[in-house]
Design a protein around this motif. Structure first.
Motif, short mmCIF file in Angstrom:
data_model
loop_
_atom_site.label_atom_id
_atom_site.label_comp_id
_atom_site.label_asym_id
_atom_site.label_seq_id
_atom_site.Cartn_x
_atom_site.Cartn_y
_atom_site.Cartn_z
N TYR A 1 0.54 7.05 11.89
CA TYR A 1 0.33 6.43 10.98
C TYR A 1 -2.19 6.13 10.55
N TYR A 2 -2.04 6.23 11.63
CA TYR A 2 -3.59 6.42 11.83
C TYR A 2 -4.15 7.03 11.62
N LYS A 3 -3.59 8.60 10.30
CA LYS A 3 -4.03 9.62 9.84
C LYS A 3 -4.01 9.08 8.48
N VAL A 4 -2.93 8.76 7.72
CA VAL A 4 -2.26 8.03 6.62
C VAL A 4 -3.52 6.79 5.95
N GLY B 1 -1.56 -0.35 11.03
CA GLY B 1 -0.23 0.67 10.42
C GLY B 1 -0.56 1.87 9.73
N ILE B 2 -0.03 1.49 7.85
CA ILE B 2 -1.12 2.76 7.74
C ILE B 2 -2.12 2.05 6.70
N GLY B 3 -2.63 0.79 6.89
CA GLY B 3 -4.45 0.20 6.75
C GLY B 3 -4.32 -0.57 5.13
N SER B 4 -2.90 -1.23 5.83
CA SER B 4 -2.86 -2.39 4.38
C SER B 4 -3.75 -3.49 4.41
N GLU B 5 -4.47 -3.44 5.56
CA GLU B 5 -5.01 -4.95 5.73
C GLU B 5 -6.43 -4.55 5.09
N GLY B 6 -6.47 -2.97 6.09
CA GLY B 6 -8.04 -3.08 5.96
C GLY B 6 -8.57 -2.77 4.35
N LEU C 1 0.78 -1.08 -0.25
CA LEU C 1 -0.26 0.12 0.14
C LEU C 1 1.10 0.91 -0.79
N GLN C 2 1.73 1.32 0.33
CA GLN C 2 3.16 2.15 0.75
C GLN C 2 3.14 2.67 -0.32
N TYR C 3 3.26 1.45 -1.59
CA TYR C 3 4.27 1.85 -2.77
C TYR C 3 2.81 2.10 -3.91
#
Length: 328
Positions: free
Chosen positions: A307-310, A283-288, A241-243
Motif C-alpha cells: 500500500y505504501y508504494k502505491v 492506505g493507498i494515499g487517498s487523504e493525501g 482514488l482506487q477508481y
C-alpha cells in the motif's frame, strides 16, 4: 530536493512513512498537525496484513482498542489546540462464527468514547448514505437478502451507512479557518444552483432582503446547506482514488478506500490552504491525494509495504496534477 530511503518519501508537499503508526507519530512535534482525517481499521472485520503491528490483525474488539488508544493519545499530542480529527467508520456486523450471535456492534460509539476518554471533545457526526443493494451483493448479509424477507423478516435489517465523526482538541484555535466570501466549490453529486433573481414585490423590505440573498454569497449558502446536513446523500460512492488511478486488475487494491468527496469536505471545512493534513492509516494515499490537490500539505503513515508504494505514486501524481491545475 527529494530524499528517499527504504521507509520514507519526503518532499515539500508531503511526507510518507512506511512503518508503525504509533511509533512514527511519536516522532512528530507537539501541536504540529492542523487537521487529521483517516479511516481506521474496523477492529477485526478485515485482515490487511499478517503483521503483529497491524491493528486490524487482532483477536477481537477489546484487543483492538487496547492498541488503538496508544495512537489516540499521540493524536491528541500532535494536534494543534482547537483543531480537529475526523475518522470514517461504520457499524460492524456481529457474526455467528466470530461473535457467537448475529447482530450489529456500535463501533462508531466505541471509537468516539475512546477519543473522549483521551480528552477530545465530540464535535460532529454525519451519516453517509450507502446503497443497501450494493452492500447485500458484496457481503451477502442475511438481513439484507430478499429471500430472508420472504422466509422470516424478523431477521431483516436496514443497510449499514458510513459515518464521519469529528473530534476537537480543547483550546483556542491560533489560526482561524476563514472562508472569505464563503464556499466557492462543491464536492459531491447534484451541485446546487443559485436561485433565480426575485421578482419585485409590493413590500420593498422583503424584496431588498431577497435581492441581498441572491447576491454573491448565495452559492456558498446552498453548498453549506448540503455540507451542514446531518445525512450526506450526495457522496459519489465510486469517486475513490482506487477508481481514479485505474490500475491494472492484477495490482493490489485497498479493501475499502475512502471516497474523495468525504475527504474533500473535511479538508475544506476544517483546514486552511498550506495546513498539514495527517493520516496515520494512509492506505493507498487517498487523504493525501485529495489534500494536496486542495493546496494542503500531507503527512501519512502506512504499515503495509505494498500500500505504501502505491500511496507514494499517488501522492506524486497529486503533486503533478496540482501543478498542472495552477498552469490552467
Amino acid at each position: 530536493m527529494q530524499v528517499k530511503t527504504i521507509d520514507q518519501v519526503i518532499e515539500s508537499d508531503f511526507a510518507l512513512y512506511n512503518g508503525d503508526c504509533v511509533e512514527v507519530t511519536r516522532g512528530l512535534p507537539d501541536n504540529s498537525i492542523h487537521y487529521s482525517i483517516f479511516s481506521p481499521p474496523f477492529a477485526s472485520l478485515y485482515t490487511y496484513s499478517n503483521s503483529d503491528r497491524d491493528m486490524g490483525n487482532c483477536r477481537g474488539d477489546e484487543e483492538f482498542f487496547e492498541h488503538f488508544k496508544f495512537l489516540i493519545s499521540e493524536l491528541y499530542r500532535v494536534l494543534i489546540p482547537g483543531r480537529l480529527v475526523s475518522f470514517h467508520c461504520m457499524d460492524i456486523p456481529a457474526m455467528k462464527s466470530r461473535d457467537g450471535y448475529i447482530g450489529i456492534k456500535d463501533f462508531p460509539a466505541q471509537l468516539r468514547q475512546a477519543f473522549e476518554d483521551a480528552g477530545f471533545i465530540w464535535h460532529s457526526k454525519v451519516t453517509i448514505w450507502k446503497d443497501p443493494l450494493i452492500e447485500a451483493t458484496r457481503t451477502k448479509a442475511l438481513g439484507l437478502l430478499h429471500k430472508q424477507l420472504e422466509k422470516d423478516s424478523a431477521m431483516c435489517r436496514q443497510g449499514l451507512p458510513d459515518y464521519l465523526i469529528t473530534m476537537r482538541k480543547p483550546g483556542e484555535n491560533p489560526e482561524p479557518i476563514a472562508h472569505p466570501g464563503g464556499l466557492d466549490r462543491f464536492f459531491g453529486e447534484n451541485e446546487p444552483e443559485a436561485p433565480k433573481k426575485p421578482r419585485p414585490e409590493p413590500n420593498k423590505e422583503a424584496f431588498e432582503a431577497k435581492r441581498a440573498y441572491v447576491g454573491e454569497p448565495v452559492y456558498s449558502h446552498q453548498v453549506w446547506r448540503k455540507y451542514a446536513s446531518p445525512v450526506w446523500m450526495d457522496i459519489r460512492q465510486s469517486n475513490t482514488l482506487q477508481y481514479k488511478s485505474a490500475r491494472d486488475e492484477k495490482d493490489e487494491r485497498h479493501i475499502c478506500p475512502l471516497q474523495l468527496d468525504v475527504i474533500a469536505r473535511g479538508v475544506e471545512l476544517w483546514s486552511n490552504p498550506g495546513d498539514i493534513v495527517f493520516s496515520p492509516f494512509a492506505g493507498i494515499g487517498s487523504e493525501g491525494y485529495q489534500a494536496i490537490k486542495m493546496g494542503r500539505r500531507f503527512v501519512g503513515i502506512e504499515l503495509k509495504e505494498s500500500y505504501y508504494k502505491v500511496a507514494a505514486n499517488n501522492l506524486q501524481m497529486a503533486v503533478q496534477e496540482a501543478f498542472d491545475d495552477l498552469l490552467g
